[in-house]
Scaffold this active site. Structure first.
Site, mmCIF file in Angstrom:
data_model
loop_
_atom_site.group_PDB
_atom_site.id
_atom_site.type_symbol
_atom_site.label_atom_id
_atom_site.label_comp_id
_atom_site.label_asym_id
_atom_site.label_seq_id
_atom_site.Cartn_x
_atom_site.Cartn_y
_atom_site.Cartn_z
ATOM 1 N N GLY A 25 -0.180 18.064 -10.200
ATOM 2 C CA GLY A 25 0.618 18.406 -11.365
ATOM 3 C C GLY A 25 0.047 19.659 -11.989
ATOM 4 O O GLY A 25 -0.836 20.311 -11.420
ATOM 5 N N SER A 26 0.513 19.987 -13.173
ATOM 6 C CA SER A 26 0.083 21.236 -13.800
ATOM 7 C C SER A 26 -1.425 21.258 -14.059
ATOM 8 O O SER A 26 -2.080 22.291 -13.899
ATOM 9 C CB SER A 26 0.841 21.440 -15.113
ATOM 10 O OG SER A 26 0.691 20.308 -15.966
ATOM 11 N N GLU A 28 -3.741 20.139 -12.332
ATOM 12 C CA GLU A 28 -4.529 20.247 -11.098
ATOM 13 C C GLU A 28 -4.453 21.637 -10.471
ATOM 14 O O GLU A 28 -5.257 21.974 -9.591
ATOM 15 C CB GLU A 28 -4.059 19.208 -10.078
ATOM 16 C CG GLU A 28 -4.394 17.776 -10.450
ATOM 17 C CD GLU A 28 -3.620 17.301 -11.667
ATOM 18 O OE1 GLU A 28 -4.248 16.759 -12.596
ATOM 19 O OE2 GLU A 28 -2.386 17.505 -11.709
ATOM 20 N N GLU A 47 1.773 9.116 -5.501
ATOM 21 C CA GLU A 47 0.322 8.930 -5.454
ATOM 22 C C GLU A 47 -0.095 7.657 -4.727
ATOM 23 O O GLU A 47 -1.185 7.593 -4.153
ATOM 24 C CB GLU A 47 -0.241 8.928 -6.871
ATOM 25 C CG GLU A 47 -0.191 10.277 -7.565
ATOM 26 C CD GLU A 47 1.130 10.540 -8.272
ATOM 27 O OE1 GLU A 47 1.242 11.575 -8.955
ATOM 28 O OE2 GLU A 47 2.065 9.706 -8.121
ATOM 29 N N HIS A 70 -2.810 13.518 -10.426
ATOM 30 C CA HIS A 70 -2.332 14.185 -11.632
ATOM 31 C C HIS A 70 -2.592 13.341 -12.872
ATOM 32 O O HIS A 70 -1.869 12.381 -13.152
ATOM 33 C CB HIS A 70 -0.838 14.472 -11.510
ATOM 34 C CG HIS A 70 -0.254 15.130 -12.734
ATOM 35 N ND1 HIS A 70 -0.902 16.142 -13.410
ATOM 36 C CD2 HIS A 70 0.909 14.914 -13.397
ATOM 37 C CE1 HIS A 70 -0.158 16.524 -14.435
ATOM 38 N NE2 HIS A 70 0.939 15.792 -14.458
ATOM 39 N N HIS A 280 -8.180 -16.968 -0.560
ATOM 40 C CA HIS A 280 -6.863 -16.616 -1.087
ATOM 41 C C HIS A 280 -6.150 -17.870 -1.589
ATOM 42 O O HIS A 280 -6.061 -18.107 -2.779
ATOM 43 C CB HIS A 280 -6.039 -15.910 0.000
ATOM 44 C CG HIS A 280 -4.731 -15.377 -0.496
ATOM 45 N ND1 HIS A 280 -3.773 -14.847 0.341
ATOM 46 C CD2 HIS A 280 -4.210 -15.314 -1.743
ATOM 47 C CE1 HIS A 280 -2.723 -14.467 -0.376
ATOM 48 N NE2 HIS A 280 -2.958 -14.742 -1.639
ATOM 49 N N GLY A 404 -4.576 -7.126 0.058
ATOM 50 C CA GLY A 404 -3.348 -7.909 0.147
ATOM 51 C C GLY A 404 -2.178 -7.303 -0.591
ATOM 52 O O GLY A 404 -1.069 -7.821 -0.519
#
Length: 530
Positions: A25-26, A28, A47, A70, A280, A404
């Site tokens: 983004g800006s 970065e 992302e 970002h 689990h 998972g």
């Protein structure tokens, strides 16, 4: 004096972090200015897919990877995928942009308030440097913490820092090296060998770290010299042992009671490269049967500290396996058939309708693809069918979402294929999970990644239907996902696709060896994970 950006770029290059996965983004853009030609920026369209691709790439190469996010929004989008990277102990270095320093306090747009806290407790280390001159040192710490902890780290950098003067002392970072040695002492080694060789009927439990550390073949030698049965640890993310070897008993069920039942009759359980244990399903019982001892060997200090039972040795599994092999020059009396007598797969089951049974798909993969194919699997409801049909005898043959959470499979397959371009890679992806990382197809097309995606479409979240029965919730809404045509979706992202409905047609398609990504959609019958 060099800028913070220049010193940081040179440090990353010397450390080998020249492939960057990101969605900038800006905030970065200043970091990406003047990026040397030796760097490769792999753009992902979300992302979550970015982190999944980086996770797969880092696992396949065995090296840390830099991820460009970002600010707070991009970091938040990445957090679901990050859970899998944490559980697989993948050393990702996440660097996010921050507003300019004067704008953080007033909470200007795109300011990330308390940025390090945003990513905790997932990451192993998080920081925002107190001043621009500390950015290169903090970047180095982020890398070394990721390597030493084998856990993602996070660094938030105000974007005006990159152009600042780094100061002459920053150059001292460029030659830094950090190494780790976790070899047991002579006394600890003697104790471990005595415990194992003195056991009447030892059992080995191997975790995904065994494969991550390149110990796949050594684990086979150890089990054969012991003549000991082998289980894979529950919630498996890498396969540490050939699944058709006569000593292999399968993947431990992820419940306390069933795990204890699997240990019945064994006086010692040696757990190598795994937590104890990642349960689990809530299936209570005794942790261990009466008369059974457990010893855990891992280099994960957190896993050692939180284990609810057993003794532990915090050490490198590679060092432990090496000293055990040296102590076991002569194999025990073999308790099993010779290792060459691998168990054949049974005839694949068929379905009662026009759809293929998943076992027919997996039998085709097993028969038509090279033996060293790497599979990235995210089709949870077909788990039992997978293990009934596949024959995996090589290190790095199996990757699975470690925590998972859905979304690793498709991006992870792209990352693994980019990390190992000379090895066949197949993503085995369910229609439910594919939607979480579907944008990774665009990246695969742009980089012409030689990847085959086998998309299993059953029109429902099959694993959730199974859980509904397990939890006594048979009427839960929101489990069906009809009307999805992934061939059209993939074509829109630039990936050639086809819909296959016949086993022989599938085999013919799999026998082809394209040098670009492709998607093969197969309608499959609904099955359960176990």
């Amino acid at each position: 004096m060099p800028s913070v950006r220049r010193v940081s770029h040179e440090f990353l290059e010397r450390q080998g972090l020249t492939t960057i996965f990101g969605n900038p983004g800006s905030n970065e853009l200043p970091f990406l200015a003047e990026l040397p030609d030796t760097f490769r920026y792999v753009l992902g369209l979300h992302e979550g897919a970015v982190v999944g691709m980086a996770d797969g790439y880092a696992q396949a190469t065995g090296r840390p990877v830099l991820v460009n996010l970002h600010a707070a929004s991009g970091s938040g989008n990445a957090m679901g995928a990050l859970t899998n990277a944490v559980a697989s102990r993948t050393p990702l270095v996440l660097v996010a942009g921050q507003q300019v320093r004067p704008a953080i306090g007033p909470e200007a747009n795109l300011a990330s308030v308390d940025a390090p806290a945003l990513m905790k407790p997932l990451v192993g280390w998080a920081a925002e440097p107190a001043c621009a001159q500390d950015v290169p040192r903090a970047l180095a710490q982020a890398l070394f913490e990721a390597e030493l902890q084998r856990r993602p780290t996070y660094l938030s950098v105000p974007y005006d820092d990159w152009a600042a003067d780094a100061g002459e002392n920053s150059l001292a970072l460029l030659g830094r090296r950090v190494q780790r040695a976790d070899t047991p002492s002579a006394e600890q080694a003697r104790w471990l060998v005595e415990q194992l060789t003195g056991a009447r009927r030892p059992l080995l439990v191997l975790g995904g770290d065994i494969d991550s550390a390149g110990l796949f073949d050594d684990a086979v030698r150890l089990a054969e010299r012991l003549g000991s049965p082998v289980w894979a640890a529950p919630s498996l993310f890498r396969l540490p042992f050939p699944n058709r070897h006569p000593l292999f008993r399968g993947v431990l069920p992820a419940g306390i009671g069933p795990v204890s039942e699997a240990f019945e009759g064994h006086d010692l359980v040696l757990v190598l490269g795994a937590p104890v244990f990642r349960y689990h399903e809530h299936l209570p019982g005794s942790y261990l049967p009466e008369g059974t001892r457990l010893i855990q060997v891992t280099d994960d200090a957190s896993a050692v500290a939180r284990a609810p039972m057993g003794e532990a040795l915090l050490a490198s599994p590679a060092a432990a396996v090496g000293l055990l092999l040296a102590a076991l020059d002569t194999p025990r009396e073999p308790a099993e058939p010779a290792a060459a007598d691998y168990r054949p797969a049974p005839e694949p089951r068929t379905s009662d309708d026009a759809r293929l049974h998943p076992e027919e798909v997996f039998a085709a993969l097993r028969d038509e693809l090279p033996h060293d194919t790497a599979y990235v699997v995210e089709s949870t409801s077909t788990n039992s069918s997978w293990w009934r049909q596949m024959d995996l005898r090589h290190s790095g043959s199996y990757y699975f979402p470690a925590a998972g959470g859905l979304g690793f499979g498709l991006p992870g397959a792209v990352g693994v294929a980019m990390g190992q371009p000379d090895r066949p890679v197949v993503g085995v992806i369910g229609d439910g999970s594919a939607n979480y990382g579907i944008t990774a197809l665009w990246t695969a097309a742009q980089h012409r990644v030689p990847l085959t995606v086998v998309l299993l479409r059953n029109g429902t979240y099959g694993a959730l239907r199974w859980f509904g029965g397990l939890l006594g919730v048979p009427d839960a809404p929101g489990l069906d996902i009809p009307g999805l045509d992934f061939t059209r979706i993939a074509e829109g992202y630039g990936v050639p696709s086809q819909h296959v409905s016949d086993p022989e047609e599938l085999r013919a398609v799999l026998a082809e060896r394209p040098d670009h990504p492709r998607l093969v959609q197969v309608d499959t019958a609904l099955t359960t994970p176990s």
